[in-house]
Design a protein around this motif. Structure first.
Motif, PDB file in Angstrom:
ATOM      1  N   ARG A  73       3.111 -45.979  10.683  1.00  0.00           N
ATOM      2  CA  ARG A  73       3.738 -47.167  10.151  1.00  0.00           C
ATOM      3  C   ARG A  73       5.355 -46.429  10.014  1.00  0.00           C
ATOM      4  NH1 ARG A  73       4.526 -52.032   8.010  1.00  0.00           N
ATOM      5  NH2 ARG A  73       2.240 -52.116   7.858  1.00  0.00           N
ATOM      6  N   ARG A  74       5.225 -45.201   9.391  1.00  0.00           N
ATOM      7  CA  ARG A  74       6.596 -44.292   9.227  1.00  0.00           C
ATOM      8  C   ARG A  74       7.433 -43.951  10.695  1.00  0.00           C
ATOM      9  NH1 ARG A  74       6.555 -40.408   4.387  1.00  0.00           N
ATOM     10  NH2 ARG A  74       8.684 -41.055   4.230  1.00  0.00           N
ATOM     11  N   LEU A  75       6.468 -43.603  11.517  1.00  0.00           N
ATOM     12  CA  LEU A  75       7.051 -43.337  12.769  1.00  0.00           C
ATOM     13  C   LEU A  75       7.520 -44.433  13.623  1.00  0.00           C
ATOM     14  CD1 LEU A  75       4.308 -40.612  14.223  1.00  0.00           C
ATOM     15  CD2 LEU A  75       6.405 -40.287  13.428  1.00  0.00           C
ATOM     16  N   VAL A  76       6.605 -45.660  13.388  1.00  0.00           N
ATOM     17  CA  VAL A  76       7.344 -46.647  14.183  1.00  0.00           C
ATOM     18  C   VAL A  76       8.752 -47.332  13.590  1.00  0.00           C
ATOM     19  CG1 VAL A  76       6.754 -49.129  14.455  1.00  0.00           C
ATOM     20  CG2 VAL A  76       5.176 -47.450  14.802  1.00  0.00           C
ATOM     21  N   ALA A  77       8.822 -47.114  12.355  1.00  0.00           N
ATOM     22  CA  ALA A  77       9.939 -47.591  11.552  1.00  0.00           C
ATOM     23  C   ALA A  77      10.945 -46.471  11.817  1.00  0.00           C
ATOM     24  CB  ALA A  77       9.733 -47.193   9.918  1.00  0.00           C
ATOM     25  N   LEU A  78      10.948 -45.330  12.090  1.00  0.00           N
ATOM     26  CA  LEU A  78      11.974 -44.147  12.407  1.00  0.00           C
ATOM     27  C   LEU A  78      12.299 -44.557  13.817  1.00  0.00           C
ATOM     28  CD1 LEU A  78      13.789 -41.860  12.124  1.00  0.00           C
ATOM     29  CD2 LEU A  78      11.751 -40.350  12.561  1.00  0.00           C
ATOM     30  N   VAL A  79      11.254 -44.941  14.876  1.00  0.00           N
ATOM     31  CA  VAL A  79      11.840 -45.183  16.189  1.00  0.00           C
ATOM     32  C   VAL A  79      12.612 -46.734  16.244  1.00  0.00           C
ATOM     33  CG1 VAL A  79      10.888 -45.768  18.301  1.00  0.00           C
ATOM     34  CG2 VAL A  79      10.022 -43.831  17.204  1.00  0.00           C
ATOM     35  N   GLU A  80      12.095 -47.557  15.362  1.00  0.00           N
ATOM     36  CA  GLU A  80      12.866 -48.641  15.490  1.00  0.00           C
ATOM     37  C   GLU A  80      14.437 -48.478  14.795  1.00  0.00           C
ATOM     38  OE1 GLU A  80      11.954 -51.781  16.142  1.00  0.00           O
ATOM     39  OE2 GLU A  80      10.322 -51.038  17.188  1.00  0.00           O
ATOM     40  N   TYR A  81      14.502 -47.473  13.886  1.00  0.00           N
ATOM     41  CA  TYR A  81      16.019 -47.168  13.544  1.00  0.00           C
ATOM     42  C   TYR A  81      16.879 -46.568  14.515  1.00  0.00           C
ATOM     43  CZ  TYR A  81      19.864 -45.214  10.930  1.00  0.00           C
ATOM     44  OH  TYR A  81      21.132 -44.992  10.581  1.00  0.00           O
ATOM     45  N   LEU A  82      16.359 -45.769  15.122  1.00  0.00           N
ATOM     46  CA  LEU A  82      16.944 -44.992  16.115  1.00  0.00           C
ATOM     47  C   LEU A  82      17.134 -45.940  17.349  1.00  0.00           C
ATOM     48  CD1 LEU A  82      14.811 -41.732  16.488  1.00  0.00           C
ATOM     49  CD2 LEU A  82      17.138 -42.198  15.527  1.00  0.00           C
ATOM     50  N   GLU A  83      16.517 -47.066  17.510  1.00  0.00           N
ATOM     51  CA  GLU A  83      16.836 -48.082  18.814  1.00  0.00           C
ATOM     52  C   GLU A  83      18.006 -48.829  17.876  1.00  0.00           C
ATOM     53  OE1 GLU A  83      14.778 -51.205  21.324  1.00  0.00           O
ATOM     54  OE2 GLU A  83      13.541 -50.519  19.894  1.00  0.00           O
ATOM     55  N   ASN A  84      17.908 -48.970  16.843  1.00  0.00           N
ATOM     56  CA  ASN A  84      18.997 -49.951  16.227  1.00  0.00           C
ATOM     57  C   ASN A  84      20.509 -49.314  16.396  1.00  0.00           C
ATOM     58  OD1 ASN A  84      19.698 -52.501  14.609  1.00  0.00           O
ATOM     59  ND2 ASN A  84      20.015 -50.928  13.046  1.00  0.00           N
ATOM     60  N   ILE A  85      20.294 -47.926  16.389  1.00  0.00           N
ATOM     61  CA  ILE A  85      21.829 -47.126  16.104  1.00  0.00           C
ATOM     62  C   ILE A  85      22.443 -46.936  17.518  1.00  0.00           C
ATOM     63  CG2 ILE A  85      21.267 -46.247  13.847  1.00  0.00           C
ATOM     64  CD1 ILE A  85      20.937 -43.714  14.940  1.00  0.00           C
ATOM     65  N   GLN A  86      21.648 -47.419  18.479  1.00  0.00           N
ATOM     66  CA  GLN A  86      22.461 -46.943  19.874  1.00  0.00           C
ATOM     67  C   GLN A  86      23.607 -47.654  20.158  1.00  0.00           C
ATOM     68  OE1 GLN A  86      20.497 -44.744  21.908  1.00  0.00           O
ATOM     69  NE2 GLN A  86      19.735 -44.750  19.814  1.00  0.00           N
ATOM     70  N   LYS A  87      24.582 -46.984  20.944  1.00  0.00           N
ATOM     71  CA  LYS A  87      25.695 -47.390  21.349  1.00  0.00           C
ATOM     72  C   LYS A  87      25.677 -48.050  22.701  1.00  0.00           C
ATOM     73  CE  LYS A  87      28.563 -44.251  18.701  1.00  0.00           C
ATOM     74  NZ  LYS A  87      29.380 -43.137  18.613  1.00  0.00           N
ATOM     75  N   LEU A  88      26.485 -48.829  22.987  1.00  0.00           N
ATOM     76  CA  LEU A  88      26.592 -49.650  24.156  1.00  0.00           C
ATOM     77  C   LEU A  88      27.682 -48.915  25.330  1.00  0.00           C
ATOM     78  CD1 LEU A  88      25.833 -53.114  23.044  1.00  0.00           C
ATOM     79  CD2 LEU A  88      24.042 -51.363  23.870  1.00  0.00           C
ATOM     80  N   ARG A  89      27.423 -49.095  26.632  1.00  0.00           N
ATOM     81  CA  ARG A  89      28.552 -48.690  27.466  1.00  0.00           C
ATOM     82  C   ARG A  89      29.622 -49.808  27.261  1.00  0.00           C
ATOM     83  NH1 ARG A  89      26.552 -45.031  32.123  1.00  0.00           N
ATOM     84  NH2 ARG A  89      24.234 -45.151  31.522  1.00  0.00           N
TER      85      ARG A  89
END
Length: 150
Positions: free
Chosen positions: A134-150
């Motif tokens: 669960r904690r790994l999935v939560a971390l990956v979800e957070y990283l996806e959430n902080i992505q910048k767009l072009r």
């Protein structure tokens, strides 16, 4: 009699809706502990395990970054570096330590504590839900959430 049947159908529909709404909100009808982790769950994990090197905003400017021989990656540009698609499988394999198992020398540490706890189904983009901590999935979800767009 027609009114009774309409009321009965309405009550059944309302009950079914409540059951489905409960499942969607929690992932099961068992309560919040069984819901899928999201970016909010991952933020605290990121701050605890990643921000010292990658910085509070993920750009690689944490307090430990200057002391590192190889600077930490800017985690907000992962999607930009992969044609505006978040590389979920690649990120998970780095975070869980699998892709780093053959690295020599100092690098990103392995966080065994993140492997503890219950498992949730995680789809890395291949359509296959794999039991993942669960904690790994939560971390990956957070990283996806902080992505910048072009």
């Amino acid at each position: 009699m027609q009114v009774f049947h309409s009321l009965k159908r309405g009550a059944i529909a309302a009950g079914a809706f409540a059951l489905v709404a409960g499942c969607q909100m929690d992932g099961t009808t068992g309560g919040p502990a069984h819901r899928m982790p999201d970016a909010n769950d991952g933020k605290g994990i990121y701050m605890e395990y990643c921000s010292a090197c990658h910085g509070e905003t993920g750009i690689g400017d944490g307090p430990m970054a200057r002391a590192m021989s190889k600077p930490p990656k800017n985690l907000t540009l992962l999607s930009v570096r992969h044609n505006d698609t978040f590389p979920k499988a690649k990120v998970m394999s780095i975070v869980d330590g699998y892709a780093r198992s053959d690295l020599s020398g100092p690098g990103m540490p392995q966080f065994g504590e993140l492997l503890a706890g219950d498992l949730v189904p995680f789809d890395s983009g291949d359509g296959i839900a794999t039991p993942t901590p669960r904690r790994l999935v939560a971390l990956v979800e957070y990283l996806e959430n902080i992505q910048k767009l072009r």
